[in-house]
Each structure stands twice: as structure tokens, then as C-alpha cells.
Write an enzyme that holds these catalytic residues in place. Sequence first.
Site, mmCIF file in Angstrom:
data_model
loop_
_atom_site.group_PDB
_atom_site.id
_atom_site.type_symbol
_atom_site.label_atom_id
_atom_site.label_comp_id
_atom_site.label_asym_id
_atom_site.label_seq_id
_atom_site.Cartn_x
_atom_site.Cartn_y
_atom_site.Cartn_z
ATOM 1 N N LYS A 77 0.848 -1.197 0.000
ATOM 2 C CA LYS A 77 0.000 0.000 0.000
ATOM 3 C C LYS A 77 0.882 1.245 0.000
ATOM 4 O O LYS A 77 1.882 1.293 0.718
ATOM 5 C CB LYS A 77 -0.891 -0.032 1.255
ATOM 6 C CG LYS A 77 -1.932 1.064 1.350
ATOM 7 C CD LYS A 77 -2.763 0.916 2.636
ATOM 8 C CE LYS A 77 -3.875 1.926 2.738
ATOM 9 N NZ LYS A 77 -4.657 1.793 3.992
ATOM 10 N N SER A 156 -9.828 1.627 3.186
ATOM 11 C CA SER A 156 -8.981 2.403 2.302
ATOM 12 C C SER A 156 -7.954 1.582 1.510
ATOM 13 O O SER A 156 -7.468 2.061 0.492
ATOM 14 C CB SER A 156 -8.228 3.456 3.121
ATOM 15 O OG SER A 156 -7.304 2.849 4.002
ATOM 16 N N SER A 180 -9.936 -0.587 7.453
ATOM 17 C CA SER A 180 -9.360 -0.413 6.113
ATOM 18 C C SER A 180 -8.634 -1.633 5.552
ATOM 19 O O SER A 180 -8.224 -1.624 4.399
ATOM 20 C CB SER A 180 -8.389 0.768 6.103
ATOM 21 O OG SER A 180 -9.108 1.970 6.071
#
Lengths: 491, 96
Positions: A77, A156, A180
Amino acid sequence: MTNIMNADIKNIIKAIANKEYSVEELVNDFIKKIDKLDKFNLVSEKLYDEAILQAKKADAKKKEDRLPLEGIPIAVKDIFCTEGNKTSASSNILKNFKAPYESTVTQSLKNAGAIIICKTNMDEFAMGSASDTCNLGNVINPWTKDFSKPLTPGGSSGGSAGIMAASGACFSLGTDTGGSIRQPASFCGVVGIKPTYGRCSRFGIIAFASSLDQAGPFTKNVEDGALALTHMVSYDKKDSTTSMEKMPDLFKNLKNGVRGLKIGIPKQYDIEGIPSEIKDLWNKGKKILEKLGAEIIDISLPHTKYALPTYYIIAPAEASANLARYDGVKYGYRSKNKFEDLNEMYCKTRGEGFGKEVKRRLLIGTYVLSSGYYDAYYLHAQKVRRRIIEDFDNAFNKIDLILTPTAPSDAFMIGEKTEDPISMYLNDIFTVPSSLAGLPALSLPGAMSDNGRPLGLQLIGNTFCEDLLLRGAYAIEQEICFKNEPPLGNL
Amino acid sequence: MLIDEKITRKIATLAKIDLSEQEIKEYTKDLNNILKWMEELKEVDVSNIKPVTSITENKLYERDDISHAIYVEQEKVLLNAPDKVGDYFTVPKVIE
């Protein structure tokens, strides 16, 4: 091995050790795969040259010098600083930022031999539940059937969850502040683990809400998750909130089943309006555990309904402090517009550099911390947070694990909830309470919705009991045998 | 109305975020809805409850008073500067 990219990590490691496959071949296969996934916008930066270089080095190593994750390609990420690479947390304010140092978690994985093949898109600064606030455009769920109606991968960590759904890496990294990792894992049909707060170092992870942020892996299955997590956790002198508590061996009892375990079912999670297919999945989970010899116990977590508003005070408050550093002076974007003085430079830089949702949360955070409102909002919320923690403490006196659905819906269409912030915030209704209490939790795929989209089950464990958490998840996984794959055609 | 446009403007000033008139309108509406939603927290009895200061509050360790900061070369740091002169970050003039 016909399709090595779908194999378990331990089998990939074996195939490499037995020279059935070279690391370079493996990396090249994943590169080809990732290139075919461009239309889903999962990736923020491809790090192929470096990955191939590392693969060649790995292949040249003597057998005895091989590391435990030698040559395993991973996706990271874009919130983890990886030295020398663009690291922007999907924000224009950090658009051209190149991290001058490495996060502890990615360093640990590199030290174990893993190869970072790409960075993945996300909600800007991890603020969102649909990966639709990313500066590089909406991230699209690989389960999308009709591209005129693209589905969100959740958020997210949408890019990292999506890339696992499409088998674009051996595992991927996410961060979880209020759900997330778990909610996108549910939406994408993969396993997503959030360990206990303090297990993974936050050093080098771009901060959102420091009392909540935790790193964790996305994997195809629970056993891969145990392997990935084992190499991510550490006590870190550079993060004083990391724990010295020794991580239990996640493999020792992984396959020992759930006989005799007590599983709590919190009645407050049975909320009005949740689709019957999600209730059915929850029941299916209960029945499986019961069949395997676990004892199902009804529990009460009376302050559950206050968790979301509490979270949406605490997280934005912490964010407003953490994001004060983006001022256009030392790094990141600086306004190109005319400004008269330093203050105007700050205001214009931040006004232009931050996206809509980030600004919304910074305003909330600033308001609840401002003089005259601090006691009524922030301090009060931190007291309610203790009530929520006490609920879990009381429950865990009687039980070993808690079973709930992961999210109140399946993957929805991009744009469906963008205009109403509160309806978007409600996505995290089942994941936020355990985040506030710092507990370890995970999502594993449980069923397909009537629309043909994955649905996840959530297990919550007691503090530092990741071993029990994964053991419970493994037992459910073996019974469910989730074998569905996204409709990628010939990709 | 818990907050009006005047308050939104004030918060934006405190947060050092320049907002357009349109944004002020939208955020005032959003913030009102969100703060209204938070009102339900007032139902919770928190008398004699200590606020949470850290989730790891019982597990803090003593440590030697030494820095574990990492060393990053000055050049590398300056590479990210939006504006610089020599080895210095530059900002608009602050002293007359």
C-alpha cells in the site's frame, strides 16, 4: 506447477527451492499479470526493474543462504515509505514525494527476502471506505462484471485487496485504522488481518490516526496470512507504542480446530436493515463453529452503537494533528498560486493539495479539538472509548473469540455513497469497535451475495491472541472452501 | 444548526486550509450533519470514567534515554523540497 501464481506461499517457496521455478520467472509472471490489471487502477507505481534485480540476486544465492521469504513478490500500500520510491498515500500533497527512508514493516519483509513488485492505490491518507478518494482516480474491484457500473474494492486499502483478488502478488500490505484492511478484504473475497495495536511498527507508515493505525497483510488464505504476519511484527525502538509481548507461534496450533473454544455472538451487531444474506452468512459461520465443537455464547457489547461517532471524533482529531506537517515547506506540494506571506502559503498549499474527504475530516478534527469544544467532543469520546474497551474486556472473560459479519453490505457501485459522508462512514460499523479497543481481528471470505459478490466474516480476538484468531479462521475456512474467483476472463 | 458558515470559516483558518465559498457552504452542511450524528454520544454515562490516553497505557516500558532516530543524508532530504536555495528550504519573507 501449472499456475504457480495461485499456489499457497509455502508451495511457491518449495517450488523455488526445488528449482522448478526461478525467482526471476516468478517475478516476470507477476509483472505480466499486473500489467493486465491496469484497467482496475490498483497500482500507484510499478517497481519492476528493482524487482527483477532482486530476483536475479535471489536466484544466485546458495541454498543455505536463502531467506524464509526469498523471492516472494509482494504489493505494498502506498502509505508505507519504501526508500527511493514515490510514496504519496494517494494524495496530491505528496504527489512527487520520494521516501528517503524505509518503513520498519517493509524493511522486515525485505530482510526476510520478500521483493516489492509494486505500490498500490488507496483512499487519500487512508481516509475512506471505497478507495474513491485516490488522487490517481477510482480504484476498481476485480469482481466488477460490467465496466459501465464499476464496483468499489472497499477502502482504504482497496488496491492491495484488489490485487490479491486478481492474484497479482503472493501477498499484499494494508493498514487498518477503522476497518481499512477488513472491509476491502470482505469486498474482494480475500483474507485480511489487522493484528493487535502495537504488533507492527508504525515507523515509516504515513500517519492517519496514531492510536488506531495498524499494518496487516492481505492473503489468499489464512495459512498465508499467518506466514506474512509472522514476518511483519516486531518490537521497534523507533515506535514506542510497539509491544515487547512475544508473538505466539502462529503455526503451532493453527490446524488444531475449535473444539472447546467459546465463541461470542454480540447481539448488538444484529442491526436493523442489514441484508438477510449477511445474516445468513453469520448464521452459517455460527453453525460451522458449532459443528466443529465450539460453544456458541450470546454476548452483549452494550456500547457498540456509540463506536462509530466516537471513532469519527477521535480519528479526525488525531489526523488534524498528524496532517499539520503538510505545509509546503520541506517536502510535497506547494501552491503555485500567488501568496503574500507564509500563512497564505500554508493555507493555499493545503487548500489545493488535500482532497475533499481529507479536508472534511481535518475540519471535523480541528473543530472537536478547538477551545470550548474539546471537553464536549474529544474528551467525552475518549471516555466513551473506555466504555467500549470495557465491553470487550468483560466479554473476553467468558469467551475466546467473537464472530460477526465484516461489513453491512457487499461491494457497492463506485459513487453510490460518495455524496453522503455518514452513509459511507456506516461501512465500518462492524470493524470500528474492535479498532477502538486495539484488538486483533480479521476478515475471511464466507459466501457470495445474490449479486455474485464476495461477503466476509469477521473474527475478533483478545489482545495479543493472534494465534487463537487465526486458528478459528483456519477452521472456518476449511469448512467454507471459498473457491470463487473474480471474472477476469483470460487475464 | 450547530455551526454556521462563520464557524466553518474560523475552523478552516485554524486548520490553515483555504476554502472556496462553495466549499464553505458544503462543509457547513456536512459538519452539521456529522456533529448532529455525534450528539447521541451524550446519552452515555461517563461519570467517573477516565479518558483513554493510549491503547497501550498499561504496557509502557522503561527505556534508555537515547535517540534511535535514523540518519538520512541532507541531500536526500533536500531532494523533496518544493523550493530551496543551496542547502536551505525557502519560504516567503517573514521578517520585515
